[in-house]
Design a protein around this motif. Structure first.
Motif, PDB file in Angstrom:
ATOM      1  N   THR A   1     -11.528   6.020  41.210  1.00 18.20           N
ATOM      2  CA  THR A   1     -11.200   4.800  40.480  1.00 18.20           C
ATOM      3  C   THR A   1     -10.817   5.153  39.057  1.00 18.20           C
ATOM      4  O   THR A   1     -11.561   5.870  38.372  1.00 18.20           O
ATOM      5  N   THR A   2      -9.653   4.687  38.626  1.00 22.60           N
ATOM      6  CA  THR A   2      -9.304   4.743  37.201  1.00 22.60           C
ATOM      7  C   THR A   2      -8.883   3.336  36.791  1.00 22.60           C
ATOM      8  O   THR A   2      -8.218   2.629  37.553  1.00 22.60           O
ATOM      9  N   SER A   3      -9.288   2.933  35.599  1.00 25.83           N
ATOM     10  CA  SER A   3      -8.982   1.585  35.131  1.00 25.83           C
ATOM     11  C   SER A   3      -9.034   1.550  33.612  1.00 25.83           C
ATOM     12  O   SER A   3      -9.839   2.251  32.996  1.00 25.83           O
ATOM     13  N   ASP A   4      -8.157   0.733  33.030  1.00 28.64           N
ATOM     14  CA  ASP A   4      -8.251   0.482  31.589  1.00 28.64           C
ATOM     15  C   ASP A   4      -8.490  -0.998  31.322  1.00 28.64           C
ATOM     16  O   ASP A   4      -8.199  -1.513  30.245  1.00 28.64           O
ATOM     17  N   PHE A   5      -9.044  -1.715  32.315  1.00 30.73           N
ATOM     18  CA  PHE A   5      -9.514  -3.076  32.111  1.00 30.73           C
ATOM     19  C   PHE A   5     -10.925  -3.005  31.533  1.00 30.73           C
ATOM     20  O   PHE A   5     -11.840  -2.469  32.157  1.00 30.73           O
TER      21      PHE A   5
ATOM     22  N   GLU B   1     -11.761   2.346  29.221  1.00 31.83           N
ATOM     23  CA  GLU B   1     -11.234   3.390  30.099  1.00 31.83           C
ATOM     24  C   GLU B   1     -12.320   3.894  31.049  1.00 31.83           C
ATOM     25  O   GLU B   1     -13.435   4.200  30.620  1.00 31.83           O
TER      26      GLU B   1
ATOM     27  N   GLU C   1     -12.631   6.676  34.502  1.00 32.32           N
ATOM     28  CA  GLU C   1     -12.058   7.628  35.448  1.00 32.32           C
ATOM     29  C   GLU C   1     -13.218   8.232  36.218  1.00 32.32           C
ATOM     30  O   GLU C   1     -13.901   9.132  35.735  1.00 32.32           O
TER      31      GLU C   1
END
Length: 336
Positions: free
Chosen positions: A48-52, A55, A57
């Motif tokens: 899972t990577t997200s910038d919501f 950040e 990772e």
């Protein structure tokens, strides 16, 4: 790295005895080790990577979560293919596989750490004809080589009186159904080439000049540390052409450090290939000249560590804990 505890990811199959001593060394040095196989994806391994909302990772498997942004090193050893459940049809699995390759590959490629070696670099570095061309351009002596699937080319060269060997471009392993994998050793061509020449048409074949040897060298490069091992291949008729023919008792010669000029050219070659680890093979002629054969970006080394008590596992562990990106620099040669 700012973190006091190094985090290392090892990507390899479940059964890989070469990795075990390195894991023990990493643990003894205080590193956190995540050892996984890509075959766990997608059922038992998630990314899972997200910038919501900030950040993130992360990689999760079983009861473990790894923050990919904190990795100091990744050892891309010998992972196996993704495994999808039977609930997916063939077309859906093909779509999921390509999506996974792009997604997982892109996430891992984005990590800012040391890789040994990046898979994209490995895929290029494994191309033996490319290696030979680079090595030649960098001033190394390489065997004169014919690459062809034209039988007439091989027969013509043999009829000119050249002593030739056939050598596979890959590991040379053939998997016959119901049998153990068998390997193709380097072979000196004889009169049989005239009868067997039509078989050359089936694929690209590599033929090289036979070079007289005093001995051979397996050079294991781990970052900027060089482990040069002398192989006394000429002391036994079975190993004079290919020392891999002896699987029970390897015959070693005295330790001889690699000449400085060969070190410099090897560093340049590995730099061009973009790899941090390699098992490099040389012939040393009776006149003392080093002849480059190949650089294997995933070559084995544990047999030398065990036979000669070389600190290779510790060296791999230190490199993976060092963090990245890797910088090629002054070489340390380790003897035995």
């Amino acid at each position: 790295m700012a973190d006091t505890q190094a985090e290392v990811l090892i990507l390899t199959q479940d059964f890989d005895p070469t990795v075990d001593p390195v894991v023990r060394s990493l643990t003894a040095k205080g590193a956190r080790v995540a050892r996984v196989d890509t075959s766990y994806f997608p059922r038992d391994l998630s990314f899972t990577t997200s910038d919501f909302g900030g950040e993130r990772e992360v990689m999760r498997y079983r009861d473990r979560e790894v923050d990919l942004s904190r990795l100091s090193g990744v050892w891309y050893r010998r992972p196996t293919a993704f495994e999808f459940g039977d609930e997916m049809g063939e077309a859906e699995q093909e779509f999921a596989r390509y999506e996974g390759l792009h997604g997982v590959g892109g996430i891992l490629r984005g990590t800012d750490c040391l890789w040994m070696n990046r898979p994209d670099a490995d895929s290029v570095a494994e191309l033996k004809p490319y290696q030979l061309k680079l090595a030649k351009r960098l001033g190394m002596r390489v065997p004169r080589t014919l690459l062809t699937n034209d039988p007439d080319e091989v027969v013509r060269l043999a009829e000119q009186g050249h002593r030739l060997v056939y050598k596979s471009l890959t590991g040379g392993v053939i998997h016959y159904p119901g049998a153990y994998p068998s390997g193709l050793l380097t072979t000196v061509l004889g009169e049989e080439i005239h009868d067997n020449a039509p078989r050359v048409r089936h694929t690209i074949c590599q033929f090289q000049e036979y070079i007289e040897k005093a001995y051979e060298v397996r050079l294991t490069v781990i970052g900027n540390t060089y482990f040069s091992v002398t192989v006394d291949s000429q002391g036994d008729a079975a190993t004079q052409v290919d020392w891999r023919a002896e699987t029970q008792q390897m015959k070693y010669g005295d330790y001889r450090p690699i000449p400085e000029e060969v070190v410099k050219r090897t560093q340049s070659l590995l730099d061009e290939l973009g790899i941090v680890y390699a098992a490099v093979d040389f012939i040393v002629t009776p006149e003392g000249e080093y002849v480059f054969l190949e650089a294997n970006p995933s070559g084995q080394f544990m047999w030398m560590q065990n036979d000669l008590d070389l600190p290779m596992s510790d060296c791999v562990a230190d490199l993976l804990m060092q963090g990245g990106p890797f910088r090629r620099g002054e070489v340390e040669q380790v003897g035995y």
